[in-house]
Write a protein that holds these residues in place. Sequence first.
Motif, short mmCIF file in Angstrom:
data_model
loop_
_atom_site.label_atom_id
_atom_site.label_comp_id
_atom_site.label_asym_id
_atom_site.label_seq_id
_atom_site.Cartn_x
_atom_site.Cartn_y
_atom_site.Cartn_z
N PRO A 30 0.80 -1.23 0.00
CA PRO A 30 0.00 0.00 0.00
C PRO A 30 0.83 1.27 0.00
N PHE A 31 2.12 1.17 0.35
CA PHE A 31 2.98 2.35 0.39
C PHE A 31 4.05 2.30 -0.70
N GLY A 32 3.88 1.39 -1.68
CA GLY A 32 4.84 1.28 -2.76
C GLY A 32 5.58 -0.05 -2.72
N LEU A 138 2.59 -5.74 15.77
CA LEU A 138 1.39 -5.09 15.28
C LEU A 138 1.61 -4.69 13.83
N HIS A 139 0.80 -5.26 12.93
CA HIS A 139 0.91 -4.92 11.51
C HIS A 139 0.02 -3.71 11.24
N THR A 140 0.60 -2.53 11.40
CA THR A 140 -0.15 -1.30 11.19
C THR A 140 0.83 -0.15 10.98
N ASP A 141 0.31 0.98 10.57
CA ASP A 141 1.13 2.17 10.34
C ASP A 141 1.43 2.82 11.68
N LEU A 142 2.69 3.10 11.96
CA LEU A 142 3.08 3.65 13.25
C LEU A 142 2.43 5.01 13.51
N ASP A 161 12.11 5.66 9.25
CA ASP A 161 12.52 6.37 8.03
C ASP A 161 13.95 6.84 8.25
N ASN A 162 14.43 7.71 7.36
CA ASN A 162 15.81 8.18 7.48
C ASN A 162 15.98 9.31 8.47
N GLY A 163 14.89 9.78 9.08
CA GLY A 163 15.01 10.82 10.08
C GLY A 163 14.17 12.03 9.76
N PRO A 164 14.13 13.00 10.67
CA PRO A 164 13.23 14.15 10.51
C PRO A 164 13.56 15.05 9.33
N ASP A 165 14.79 15.05 8.85
CA ASP A 165 15.18 15.96 7.78
C ASP A 165 15.16 15.35 6.39
N THR A 169 9.24 8.11 2.80
CA THR A 169 7.79 8.08 2.62
C THR A 169 7.20 9.38 3.13
N GLU A 170 6.50 10.09 2.27
CA GLU A 170 6.00 11.42 2.60
C GLU A 170 5.12 11.42 3.85
N SER A 171 4.30 10.38 4.01
CA SER A 171 3.38 10.34 5.14
C SER A 171 4.11 10.24 6.48
N ASN A 172 5.37 9.81 6.46
CA ASN A 172 6.13 9.72 7.71
C ASN A 172 6.54 11.08 8.26
N GLU A 173 6.47 12.11 7.42
CA GLU A 173 6.88 13.44 7.87
C GLU A 173 6.09 13.89 9.09
N SER A 174 4.82 13.47 9.18
CA SER A 174 3.97 13.92 10.27
C SER A 174 4.44 13.39 11.62
N LEU A 175 5.23 12.31 11.64
CA LEU A 175 5.74 11.79 12.91
C LEU A 175 6.59 12.83 13.62
N TYR A 176 7.34 13.63 12.84
CA TYR A 176 8.28 14.59 13.40
C TYR A 176 7.66 15.98 13.58
N SER A 177 6.38 16.11 13.25
CA SER A 177 5.69 17.39 13.35
C SER A 177 5.25 17.64 14.79
N PRO A 178 4.83 18.86 15.13
CA PRO A 178 4.32 19.12 16.48
C PRO A 178 3.18 18.17 16.87
#
Length: 239
Positions: A30-32, A138-142, A161-165, A169-178
Amino acid sequence: MSATTAPEPMESLPVRSPGTPVVLDRREGPFGEVVLRERGEHFEIIANGCFLMDTSDGRSERLLIDVALASLHAGRTAPSLLIGGLGVGFSLVRAAEEERWGRIVVVEREQAIVDWHREGPLDRISGAALADPRTGILHTDLVAHLRTATERYDALCLDIDNGPDWTVTESNESLYSPAGLAHCRDRLYPGGVLAVWSAQPSPAFEQALRNAGFSGVRTEEVAVARGVPDVVHLALRAG
């Protein structure tokens, strides 16, 4: 005395170059696309054509677990741990080796990666850790899990992912957001620790952790052969 029959010459086997990757499995999820490759004696995981990780050096993945445990108060009994990302299994294996940990939950969104560990080549790395009665998958999106779950943990060790910077995967960016860091804080008990793996130091992310209400923010580095060091960003939820 009968003559000895000369043995037939053995058929020559193809020689595989240690530098030539061999694709062991390729899945469209589902994510490529995710790919498991073998290069010499090591394995590699590729996501959407971008190198994610391999088994050549697991120091920073093990550090992720070690510094999280060291950051917890020694009086905590059987602290619970959530590992974000199964990867090649180094973080899970390190956690299972430590008797002090209690419940160990691994969140992994790619079914292919789970399969490679449970019934594929990566079983040789993580088989014993997956069989540990403390371990659950758990098979789910973190990101979604942190947003919707109600369970709390003593430690979150995140490596998705490779880190906050630089996210693959674009959707992972929100993990590092406020908002993402607020969800992380909500999933921790008071005094709990958040440990986040990154392929490079990020002073901006350190400040983001402070802005999100975390204390004791610091960064542990692991030197690499070339380029900037891998790091683990650490922060505590106030008690």
